[in-house]
Every structure is written in C-alpha cells, then in structure tokens.
Design a protein around this motif. Structure first.
Motif, short mmCIF file in Angstrom:
data_model
loop_
_atom_site.label_atom_id
_atom_site.label_comp_id
_atom_site.label_asym_id
_atom_site.label_seq_id
_atom_site.Cartn_x
_atom_site.Cartn_y
_atom_site.Cartn_z
N THR A 195 76.57 -19.84 4.20
CA THR A 195 76.64 -19.89 5.36
C THR A 195 77.78 -20.87 5.66
O THR A 195 77.35 -21.81 5.46
N ASN A 196 79.64 -20.74 6.36
CA ASN A 196 79.36 -21.48 6.60
C ASN A 196 80.37 -23.10 5.57
O ASN A 196 79.74 -23.80 5.78
N ILE A 197 80.99 -22.27 4.63
CA ILE A 197 81.25 -22.80 3.36
C ILE A 197 82.95 -23.24 3.64
O ILE A 197 83.27 -21.95 4.29
N ASN A 198 83.25 -24.38 4.00
CA ASN A 198 84.27 -25.44 4.06
C ASN A 198 84.80 -25.48 2.97
O ASN A 198 84.76 -25.63 2.06
N ALA A 199 85.87 -25.03 2.46
CA ALA A 199 87.04 -24.48 1.38
C ALA A 199 88.44 -24.61 1.30
O ALA A 199 88.73 -24.56 2.87
N THR A 200 89.11 -24.45 0.77
CA THR A 200 90.63 -24.65 0.51
C THR A 200 90.80 -23.20 1.30
O THR A 200 90.55 -22.66 1.42
N TRP A 201 92.55 -23.52 2.22
CA TRP A 201 93.42 -22.42 3.06
C TRP A 201 93.85 -22.66 3.47
O TRP A 201 94.53 -23.14 2.48
N THR A 202 95.28 -21.32 3.81
CA THR A 202 96.48 -21.57 3.52
C THR A 202 96.93 -22.50 3.90
O THR A 202 96.73 -23.46 4.56
N GLY A 203 98.40 -23.12 4.12
CA GLY A 203 99.18 -23.75 4.47
C GLY A 203 98.68 -25.30 3.81
O GLY A 203 98.69 -26.60 5.14
N ASN A 204 97.67 -25.68 3.08
CA ASN A 204 97.52 -26.97 2.72
C ASN A 204 96.42 -27.47 3.13
O ASN A 204 95.81 -28.16 3.84
N SER A 205 95.67 -25.89 4.30
CA SER A 205 94.54 -26.87 5.05
C SER A 205 93.64 -25.99 4.83
O SER A 205 92.83 -26.27 3.61
N TYR A 206 92.07 -25.91 5.20
CA TYR A 206 90.71 -26.16 4.86
C TYR A 206 90.06 -25.07 5.78
O TYR A 206 90.68 -25.13 7.62
N THR A 207 89.33 -24.09 5.80
CA THR A 207 88.63 -23.73 6.75
C THR A 207 86.91 -23.28 6.27
O THR A 207 86.41 -22.88 5.26
N GLN A 208 85.82 -22.72 6.98
CA GLN A 208 84.14 -22.62 6.78
C GLN A 208 85.03 -20.50 6.76
O GLN A 208 85.20 -19.80 7.67
N SER A 209 84.22 -20.22 5.93
CA SER A 209 83.95 -19.05 5.33
C SER A 209 82.18 -18.64 5.14
O SER A 209 82.33 -19.10 4.52
N SER A 210 81.90 -17.41 5.27
CA SER A 210 80.69 -17.24 4.94
C SER A 210 80.58 -16.17 4.08
O SER A 210 81.75 -15.11 4.44
N GLY A 211 80.05 -15.40 3.28
CA GLY A 211 79.49 -14.47 2.04
C GLY A 211 79.19 -14.30 1.07
O GLY A 211 78.90 -15.90 0.37
N THR A 212 78.57 -13.30 0.16
CA THR A 212 77.99 -13.77 -0.88
C THR A 212 79.01 -14.83 -2.17
O THR A 212 79.79 -13.72 -2.03
#
Length: 212
Positions: A195-212
């Motif tokens: 739940t709400n895991i902060n990790a790498t994202w597009t454009g050399n950025s980071y974001t929180q996302s949730s999932g199994t």
C-alpha cells in the motif's frame, strides 16, 4: 531478477546502474552471443520482438523495477527491496501497454539467467500452457517465479500466482493487515507491503502506487 512487465525507464538515475547488462551482446547489429536475439544488451521486448524494453503505453513496469532494484546507498530517491540485485527488463506488452506476451516473457527471463522472475500481473484464467511455462522455468532453469495474488479484494485463484510452484504474494498495509484491495486465497504464500509504495516513475521521478 527478471522483471516481466510493461517495460522500464532505462535512463532513470536510480535504475540505469542496476540493469543486468548482457556484455556478451553489445549493441552493434549482430547476435554476438548466438542466443537468437540481436543486440539484447539491456533485456528484451518480447511483446514487440525488439531489443528496446523501454515502457510504452503503460509505465507500470517502471514502478515495479524500482520496487525490486532501485539503487541503494546512492543518496538518490528510493532503495529497492532486492538491495544490490541487478534486474533484467523483459517487456511483455505491445505498444499500447497491453500484456500480449506474458508467459513468453517468463521463458525469456528463465533462459537468460534470472534466478527470480517477477510477475506483477495476472488474471483469473489458468491453464496447462501457463503451468508448463512455470514448470520449465522452475524445473529446467532453476528459477523462482514470484507473482501477484491479485488486486480484486476477493478469495480468488489468480494466475500465474495460483499455479503450482509459483510464490504468490498478497499485500499488507502499514498496519500489517491485509490491504483492502488484496486478494486472499489458499494459494497465497506470503504477504508483503503493497500500500502506497514509493518507487521509480517516468521522467526520472518517483511516485506512490499500490498493489500485490
């Protein structure tokens, strides 16, 4: 760790040093290592059958790559749970981001030295084809297939997670209780934070996302 997903961001500052580069086949227009794949120096795009596993259509794989293998101890962004493990990007999606070569991606990862093959995807339909792919990866290539238990908040067999010899992962929140979205089933082997895991994202950025 083989990341079978929608692709990754090869130039991300927290990922680029973590890719399992195939130095036996540098980009030069030939199949230097004679494995049947031309210039598969940075993984492979099984969905589009080319040597560029950069995400298209859906950046889901960028986040998963960081959860697994974002560089540690570099004073930058986040740290992957795999610590110093390298990751092999195996794109299993078409140009729209739809997963069109999922099980073929497991085979590619198994054949190219991945000890762990991550599958943060799946569905409710299982069958002999998928089980045979898992059996091959596990029995023939000594790989561990790890898969998402599913995000439908149901007591549900979700595949490939529910296949025999697959390590099925459900999700917990910061309270160590099951995440509201997480599937649960007798086939689940372990729970892990999702739940709400902060990790790498597009454009050399980071974001929180949730999932199994």
């Amino acid at each position: 760790i083989g990341i079978t997903d929608t692709g990754t961001e090869l130039t991300h500052s927290d990922l680029t040093n973590q890719i399992a580069y195939n130095t036996a086949d540098p980009i030069g227009g030939g199949d230097d290592d004679n494995d049947g794949f031309v210039d598969n120096y940075r993984g492979w795009d099984v969905g589009m059958n080319d040597n560029d596993p950069t995400w298209e259509g859906n950046p889901h794989g960028v986040h998963v790559s960081g959860c697994s293998s974002a560089q540690v101890n570099n004073n930058n962004g986040v740290a992957g749970s795999g610590y110093n493990c390298k990751f092999l990007p195996v794109k299993i999606a078409d140009a729209s981001g739809a997963l069109t070569a999922s099980y073929q991606g497991i085979t590619y990862a198994a054949d190219h030295g991945c000890s762990v093959i991550n599958c943060s995807w799946g569905g409710t339909g299982g069958g002999s084809f998928g089980q045979q792919i898992v059996d091959y990866a596990t029995n023939n290539q000594d790989a561990l297939v790890v898969a998402a238990a599913g995000n439908n908040s149901a007591d549900q067999a979700f595949f490939p997670a529910a296949f025999d010899r697959v390590f099925s992962v459900a999700s917990t929140g910061s309270n160590d209780m099951k995440s509201s979205f997480s599937n649960y089933n007798y086939s689940v082997d372990v729970t892990a934070p999702g739940t709400n895991i902060n990790a790498t994202w597009t454009g050399n950025s980071y974001t929180q996302s949730s999932g199994t």
